[in-house]
Motif scaffolding. Sequence first.
Motif, short mmCIF file in Angstrom:
data_model
loop_
_atom_site.label_atom_id
_atom_site.label_comp_id
_atom_site.label_asym_id
_atom_site.label_seq_id
_atom_site.Cartn_x
_atom_site.Cartn_y
_atom_site.Cartn_z
N VAL A 1 14.16 0.02 2.45
CA VAL A 1 13.20 0.27 1.39
C VAL A 1 12.00 -0.64 1.59
CG1 VAL A 1 12.79 0.34 -1.10
CG2 VAL A 1 15.07 0.84 -0.19
N THR A 2 10.80 -0.10 1.52
CA THR A 2 9.58 -0.89 1.54
C THR A 2 8.75 -0.54 0.32
OG1 THR A 2 8.48 0.78 2.92
CG2 THR A 2 9.52 -1.09 4.05
N SER A 3 7.92 -1.47 -0.11
CA SER A 3 7.12 -1.24 -1.32
C SER A 3 5.64 -1.36 -1.01
CB SER A 3 7.50 -2.26 -2.40
OG SER A 3 7.14 -3.57 -2.00
N GLY A 4 4.84 -0.79 -1.88
CA GLY A 4 3.39 -0.86 -1.75
C GLY A 4 2.75 -0.17 -2.94
N ILE A 5 1.52 0.22 -2.76
CA ILE A 5 0.81 0.95 -3.81
C ILE A 5 0.18 2.20 -3.20
CG2 ILE A 5 0.28 -1.14 -5.13
CD1 ILE A 5 -2.64 -0.85 -4.06
#
Length: 464
Positions: free
Chosen positions: A178-182
């Motif tokens: 899982v990776t996060s960002g906007i």
Amino acid sequence: MLTVMLALGAGFGAGGLPTAAEAEMRVPTSAAEISLGFVPLVKQAAPAVVNIYARRVVEVRQSPFGGDPFFQNMFRDFGETRPRVQNSLGSGVILSPDGIVVSNYHVVGMSTDIRVQLKDRREYAARVLLADQESDLAILQLEGASDMPHLGLRDSDTVEVGELVLAIGNPFGVGQTVTSGIVSGLARSGTATGNARGYFLQTDAPINPGNSGGALIDVSGALIGVNTSILTRSGGSNGIGFAIPSALVRQFVAQARAGNTAFERPWAGMAGQPVDADLAGGLQLDRPGGIVISDLHPQSPFAAIGFQPGDVILEVGGQPVNTPAEMVFRMSVAGIGTTVAVTALKDGRLDTAPVSLIAAPETPARDRLTTGDGSAVPGLVLSNINPAVIGQFGLPLNLGRVVVEDPGPVGARLGLRPGDVLLSIDGTAVETSGEARGALRQARRRVTLEIQRGTQRLVSRFRL
């Protein structure tokens, strides 16, 4: 650090889309909420994201002329063929309890054996229901699946720049990550790499090899896009990621459930170009924007309601369009058989009119013919050009009457290709596939073919 979270566990509104109230974000009010981070969200969404292992067997011809720019086409049938297995690795997202899965075309397209592994390590065989290389999307059906974990679709038109998102997939084959960002941009077109052409959501969440086909979800756990590619200078994950919007995914699922094996797009029957600063000045617009129509086919649904070359299309279905890719996306999301409101600038005034979205007509009939042994070019497959043929081969809207669907072995050695428009034979224009076949049968000694290939006009001369 200020963290913005959504109260998790909320249900979805009608049609599987969050309502405005359900999508309202708030600042965490306790240390417990802050410490949780994305844990509840990942636990909710990750089981619906799957790993996909696909392979296909292709026949590879071992030719000593392979790679030679001159001889490889002339001797393309020379040499023995050997089977070779091609493997691909990617991700997918389960969208329904009965095992409907969405992934990328470049992951599963043309595959003969597909295995899907869930997060809990269960494995299923899968088959492709519908695949489309241009959109880089494919819909799969898990064999014997029931009561599957799945994600709901959020309307991607409600997504805004700055929203927190997670990208879930199987990068490098190491297992689910899982990776996060906007969300860093909307309505991106013509910027993604690979097969996909069209309209994308842009994100700074890392999308690595193997993430293709994985989920891009919002902070309520709803799918807003399918990860497809990353634009990077280094080849690593430090670049700009692109995801195919969920609105298009929804249309793909609907067509797959209706039994379509190929994605059907509405046909515009027009050519146009984006309005840049120079064009805006000439068209007396206060700013660049929209698409100026440069050509219209007589059977175009836009021509049917009075649109003309020079008109500037500004909105389709209430959404702005600034490139042809955006317009195709808006029409594809609406679907064939629907009517959309199109706003255009006509003769200096704004006008909104309903346009009925149709499939490319098969009129006049193709009348597909194959030349026989007595022909100057035997085995040549010819068809009359109609809107469906124009769409299939990407032909100009109003050029020629006969197209080469398949050059056959003799035609290929003469340099003909699928999609070539046959203009004349021995100086005489050909209007139908029947005329072309007859002219090739009557040709003697020296033959001259005039063809159009893209923007090039070519002449092929040969002796019998």
